[in-house]
Design a protein around this motif. Structure first.
Motif, PDB file in Angstrom:
ATOM      1  N   GLN B 143     -40.022 -11.363   5.312  1.00 29.21           N
ATOM      2  CA  GLN B 143     -39.098 -10.297   5.379  1.00 29.21           C
ATOM      3  C   GLN B 143     -40.525  -8.858   5.102  1.00 29.21           C
ATOM      4  OE1 GLN B 143     -36.003  -9.504   2.269  1.00 29.21           O
ATOM      5  NE2 GLN B 143     -37.470  -8.698   1.037  1.00 29.21           N
ATOM      6  N   ILE B 144     -39.599  -7.796   5.810  1.00 28.11           N
ATOM      7  CA  ILE B 144     -40.526  -6.445   5.850  1.00 28.11           C
ATOM      8  C   ILE B 144     -40.050  -5.841   5.145  1.00 28.11           C
ATOM      9  CG2 ILE B 144     -39.955  -5.865   8.111  1.00 28.11           C
ATOM     10  CD1 ILE B 144     -42.830  -4.389   9.004  1.00 28.11           C
ATOM     11  N   GLU B 145     -40.002  -4.626   4.447  1.00 26.16           N
ATOM     12  CA  GLU B 145     -39.827  -3.825   3.512  1.00 26.16           C
ATOM     13  C   GLU B 145     -40.433  -2.490   3.722  1.00 26.16           C
ATOM     14  OE1 GLU B 145     -37.889  -4.870  -0.332  1.00 26.16           O
ATOM     15  OE2 GLU B 145     -39.431  -6.593  -0.097  1.00 26.16           O
ATOM     16  N   CYS B 146     -39.471  -0.925   3.736  1.00 29.08           N
ATOM     17  CA  CYS B 146     -40.335  -0.100   3.181  1.00 29.08           C
ATOM     18  C   CYS B 146     -39.875   0.750   2.856  1.00 29.08           C
ATOM     19  CB  CYS B 146     -41.394  -0.072   4.460  1.00 29.08           C
ATOM     20  SG  CYS B 146     -40.565   0.932   6.154  1.00 29.08           S
ATOM     21  N   TRP B 147     -40.549   1.836   2.345  1.00 29.97           N
ATOM     22  CA  TRP B 147     -40.248   3.200   1.840  1.00 29.97           C
ATOM     23  C   TRP B 147     -40.588   3.950   3.122  1.00 29.97           C
ATOM     24  CZ3 TRP B 147     -36.144   4.947  -1.802  1.00 29.97           C
ATOM     25  CH2 TRP B 147     -36.101   3.645  -2.498  1.00 29.97           C
ATOM     26  N   PHE B 148     -39.569   5.029   3.721  1.00 30.19           N
ATOM     27  CA  PHE B 148     -39.920   5.433   4.647  1.00 30.19           C
ATOM     28  C   PHE B 148     -39.581   7.080   4.997  1.00 30.19           C
ATOM     29  CE2 PHE B 148     -35.888   5.644   7.316  1.00 30.19           C
ATOM     30  CZ  PHE B 148     -34.877   5.020   6.947  1.00 30.19           C
ATOM     31  N   SER B 149     -40.294   7.957   6.115  1.00 34.71           N
ATOM     32  CA  SER B 149     -39.122   8.665   5.845  1.00 34.71           C
ATOM     33  C   SER B 149     -39.463   9.432   7.833  1.00 34.71           C
ATOM     34  CB  SER B 149     -39.694  10.207   4.825  1.00 34.71           C
ATOM     35  OG  SER B 149     -38.807  11.456   5.108  1.00 34.71           O
ATOM     36  N   TYR B 150     -39.001  10.454   7.827  1.00 32.86           N
ATOM     37  CA  TYR B 150     -39.519  10.693   9.290  1.00 32.86           C
ATOM     38  C   TYR B 150     -38.919  12.644   9.782  1.00 32.86           C
ATOM     39  CZ  TYR B 150     -34.528  10.548  10.380  1.00 32.86           C
ATOM     40  OH  TYR B 150     -32.748  10.289  10.306  1.00 32.86           O
ATOM     41  N   THR B 151     -40.011  13.711  10.444  1.00 28.72           N
ATOM     42  CA  THR B 151     -39.251  15.090  10.973  1.00 28.72           C
ATOM     43  C   THR B 151     -39.875  14.825  12.511  1.00 28.72           C
ATOM     44  OG1 THR B 151     -39.525  16.814   9.911  1.00 28.72           O
ATOM     45  CG2 THR B 151     -41.408  15.776   9.783  1.00 28.72           C
ATOM     46  N   ALA B 152     -39.762  16.126  12.305  1.00 32.34           N
ATOM     47  CA  ALA B 152     -39.685  16.540  14.148  1.00 32.34           C
ATOM     48  C   ALA B 152     -41.331  17.423  13.771  1.00 32.34           C
ATOM     49  CB  ALA B 152     -39.338  16.937  14.821  1.00 32.34           C
ATOM     50  N   GLU B 153     -42.048  18.227  14.369  1.00 32.93           N
ATOM     51  CA  GLU B 153     -42.569  19.101  14.371  1.00 32.93           C
ATOM     52  C   GLU B 153     -42.230  20.450  14.638  1.00 32.93           C
ATOM     53  OE1 GLU B 153     -47.313  19.130  15.812  1.00 32.93           O
ATOM     54  OE2 GLU B 153     -45.692  19.899  17.383  1.00 32.93           O
ATOM     55  N   GLN B 154     -42.728  21.404  13.655  1.00 32.46           N
ATOM     56  CA  GLN B 154     -41.785  22.626  13.432  1.00 32.46           C
ATOM     57  C   GLN B 154     -43.118  23.830  13.953  1.00 32.46           C
ATOM     58  OE1 GLN B 154     -42.560  24.143   8.949  1.00 32.46           O
ATOM     59  NE2 GLN B 154     -39.822  24.764   9.281  1.00 32.46           N
ATOM     60  N   ASP B 155     -42.507  23.414  15.789  1.00 35.12           N
ATOM     61  CA  ASP B 155     -43.463  23.890  15.939  1.00 35.12           C
ATOM     62  C   ASP B 155     -43.219  25.564  16.905  1.00 35.12           C
ATOM     63  OD1 ASP B 155     -41.615  22.389  18.116  1.00 35.12           O
ATOM     64  OD2 ASP B 155     -43.718  21.072  18.919  1.00 35.12           O
ATOM     65  N   THR B 156     -41.887  25.150  17.844  1.00 40.52           N
ATOM     66  CA  THR B 156     -41.607  26.611  18.297  1.00 40.52           C
ATOM     67  C   THR B 156     -40.105  26.796  18.080  1.00 40.52           C
ATOM     68  OG1 THR B 156     -40.677  25.620  20.549  1.00 40.52           O
ATOM     69  CG2 THR B 156     -43.056  27.027  20.086  1.00 40.52           C
ATOM     70  N   LEU B 157     -39.082  27.195  17.971  1.00 42.74           N
ATOM     71  CA  LEU B 157     -37.377  27.554  18.210  1.00 42.74           C
ATOM     72  C   LEU B 157     -37.176  27.218  18.710  1.00 42.74           C
ATOM     73  CD1 LEU B 157     -37.333  31.063  16.412  1.00 42.74           C
ATOM     74  CD2 LEU B 157     -37.705  28.911  14.880  1.00 42.74           C
ATOM     75  N   ASP B 158     -36.145  26.512  18.868  1.00 38.41           N
ATOM     76  CA  ASP B 158     -35.258  26.111  19.877  1.00 38.41           C
ATOM     77  C   ASP B 158     -34.037  27.550  20.627  1.00 38.41           C
ATOM     78  OD1 ASP B 158     -36.094  23.225  20.056  1.00 38.41           O
ATOM     79  OD2 ASP B 158     -34.673  22.829  18.886  1.00 38.41           O
ATOM     80  N   SER B 159     -33.918  27.323  21.525  1.00 30.75           N
ATOM     81  CA  SER B 159     -32.857  28.787  21.777  1.00 30.75           C
ATOM     82  C   SER B 159     -32.648  28.829  20.733  1.00 30.75           C
ATOM     83  CB  SER B 159     -32.967  28.333  23.597  1.00 30.75           C
ATOM     84  OG  SER B 159     -31.064  27.330  22.667  1.00 30.75           O
ATOM     85  N   ASP B 160     -32.259  30.351  20.874  1.00 24.99           N
ATOM     86  CA  ASP B 160     -31.737  31.379  19.228  1.00 24.99           C
ATOM     87  C   ASP B 160     -30.338  31.547  19.775  1.00 24.99           C
ATOM     88  OD1 ASP B 160     -31.348  33.098  21.861  1.00 24.99           O
ATOM     89  OD2 ASP B 160     -32.677  34.223  20.560  1.00 24.99           O
ATOM     90  N   ASP B 161     -29.086  30.933  20.858  1.00 23.43           N
ATOM     91  CA  ASP B 161     -28.287  30.419  20.462  1.00 23.43           C
ATOM     92  C   ASP B 161     -28.262  29.907  19.848  1.00 23.43           C
ATOM     93  OD1 ASP B 161     -29.263  29.209  22.445  1.00 23.43           O
ATOM     94  OD2 ASP B 161     -27.405  29.168  24.310  1.00 23.43           O
ATOM     95  N   HIS B 162     -28.576  28.350  19.788  1.00 22.55           N
ATOM     96  CA  HIS B 162     -28.598  27.285  18.769  1.00 22.55           C
ATOM     97  C   HIS B 162     -28.253  27.386  17.244  1.00 22.55           C
ATOM     98  CE1 HIS B 162     -29.173  23.291  16.631  1.00 22.55           C
ATOM     99  NE2 HIS B 162     -29.479  22.690  17.804  1.00 22.55           N
ATOM    100  N   PRO B 163     -27.657  27.159  16.362  1.00 18.48           N
ATOM    101  CA  PRO B 163     -27.609  27.832  15.538  1.00 18.48           C
ATOM    102  C   PRO B 163     -28.076  27.514  13.958  1.00 18.48           C
ATOM    103  CG  PRO B 163     -25.729  25.102  15.759  1.00 18.48           C
ATOM    104  CD  PRO B 163     -26.686  26.320  16.790  1.00 18.48           C
ATOM    105  N   GLN B 164     -29.257  26.449  15.064  1.00 18.71           N
ATOM    106  CA  GLN B 164     -30.621  26.074  13.976  1.00 18.71           C
ATOM    107  C   GLN B 164     -31.415  26.030  14.825  1.00 18.71           C
ATOM    108  OE1 GLN B 164     -28.523  23.230  10.876  1.00 18.71           O
ATOM    109  NE2 GLN B 164     -29.301  24.073   9.494  1.00 18.71           N
TER     110      GLN B 164
END
Lengths: 110, 340
Positions: B143-164
């Motif tokens: 068995q393998i078990e872990c506590w994890f998290s994940y995220t993307a780099e906060q580099d550039t904004l996506d297109s401004d017509d995107h809600p977030q």
């Protein structure tokens, strides 16, 4: 006992022009050394100029205040990072006069 | 809760309902037993706030003439970035830290990707591995078990017509964990991945490593030029299709799960997952993420004849993959590998 770790940043790859090493977090360490190994070269005596850069977020980078280091020729070229680097580290590299086949590692201890 | 250790109770058998009162466990062991569900024998309990604990980047073999070169391959694996001890430090909030202290193990990608159905681009994945081995006669479960998290780099904004435009959850293609195993002369790789998003399609489901009935050549994208065996290295081999299917992975039924991706790329919530397999019968047993459990019994692994000199190998591993030209990150606070 202190911790030590060596990580690869680039392995066995030809480079020319500008490259930046992968953003590396080393906040646990007190000291860091970049090892640039030139395995092969092409061109008319290519030179490599490296600058140590630090960052507050791993995205925006600034010089750590040390001067650039320039070297050439096959072999191992260490670049000792100034203390007080904080967390994020990368190497900004400029290669002129040809191509270099590089291995780059970062060694940290703390 | 007040813990009142009894000096003479060191040999008390663990009982999860009463351990608060009847043992002399250290705080570390209480945390282990509270956060994890280890099998009888714990092979590794790694809290990354204490160091790398032998986890390193998976890289190719440096074995070829004339200069320790890498064997020819269809998938460039020397661009997977280094694993590192991360303080999870971001531009605006500063240091997030880990669940068990300041540092977690971070896997990352380079800011490069290819379309889902293409051969993975060099650097589009990150892998971490630890190298262990079988040691208990007759051991069945692993068995393998872990506590994890994940995220993307906060580099550039996506297109401004995107809600977030500053929220990059869709950049994360997949992450997962599992084992590379060889026992009794058979090699197999077992694991589970969260297929989060492919070519921009958010699907958020769980899949296990299990190969479709394809030839070794089909496994290698129909190309010659690599040493490829169906079932081996499913993270980057096995053909992928525009509808999300992957010949290396099998969808777990009813496994859509929206994990916590907390409003912005600089917030981490630590989440739990656990995969149990049966190495005696060579089949999956169970997968858990957060508070959901999937019964996987009866699903046989994809095994091939063993490799030279690695019998009894157990290599637990993690990986992450990006769906855009943006770095994505997978953090592991702590991991337990256990057997019985």
């Amino acid at each position: 006992m202190k911790q030590f770790n060596a990580s690869h940043l680039e392995i066995k790859k030809w480079f020319t022009g500008t490259l930046y090493t992968h953003p590396y977090e080393a906040g646990w360490a007190d000291e860091a050394i970049f090892f640039v190994m030139i395995e092969h070269e092409k061109g008319d005596g290519p030179t490599l100029t490296a600058r140590v850069e630090i960052s507050h977020d791993g995205v925006v980078w600034a010089s750590d205040g040390s001067g650039p280091v320039t070297f050439s020729g096959k072999g191992l070229h260490p670049i000792k990072v100034q203390p007080n680097f904080g967390n994020w580290l990368r190497l900004a590299v400029e290669i002129e006069g040809g191509e270099l086949f590089l291995n780059i590692q970062i060694h940290c201890k703390g | 809760m007040v813990i009142t250790p009894k000096i003479n109770d060191a040999d008390v058998i663990f009982n999860p309902k009463t351990f608060h009162y009847h043992t002399t466990m250290s705080v570390d062991e209480i945390i282990l037993r509270s956060r994890f569900q280890p099998l009888k024998r714990i092979l590794a309990y790694d809290v990354f706030n204490t160091g790398f604990n032998g986890w390193m980047t998976l890289l190719p073999n440096f074995t070829e003439y004339p200069d320790f070169d890498v064997p020819k391959t269809l998938v460039n694996k020397d661009q997977w970035p280094p694993v590192m001890l991360s303080s999870a430090t971001y531009r605006y909030p500063g240091t997030h830290g880990a669940m068990s202290g300041t540092f977690s193990l971070k896997l990352s990608t380079r800011p490069v990707h290819s379309r889902y159905e293409d051969i993975p681009a060099p650097g589009s994945m990150g892998h971490a591995i630890k190298r262990l081995s079988f040691y208990t006669p007759g051991s069945r479960f692993l068995q393998i078990e872990c506590w994890f998290s994940y995220t993307a780099e906060q580099d550039t904004l996506d297109s401004d017509d995107h809600p977030q435009p500053g929220l990059h959850e869709r950049s994360i293609r997949a992450f997962g964990m599992g084992f590379d195993i060889q026992e009794r002369g058979e090699r197999y790789q077992v694991g589970v991945r969260h297929l989060n998003c492919f070519n921009g399609n958010l699907v958020q489901r769980w899949e296990i490593e299990n190969s479709a009935d394809v030839t070794d050549k089909e496994w290698a994208f129909g190309l010659e030029g690599d040493w490829c065996k169906r079932g081996i290295d499913p993270w980057w081999f096995g053909r992928r299709y525009p509808d999300g299917r992957h010949e290396a992975f099998q969808i777990i039924p009813d496994s859509h799960q929206q994990l916590i991706y907390n409003e912005t790329d600089c917030k981490l919530n630590w989440q739990y997952m656990r995969l149990k397999i049966d190495t005696l019968n060579r089949e999956y047993v169970e997968f858990q993420c957060q508070d959901r459990i999937w019964d996987l019994r009866g699903t046989h692994v994809t095994n091939v004849p063993g490799y030279h000199r690695i019998d009894n190998l157990i290599n637990p591993l993690f990986w992450v993959e990006t769906d855009e030209d943006r770095r994505v990150f997978f953090y592991i606070d702590s991991v337990v590998v256990s057997q019985e």
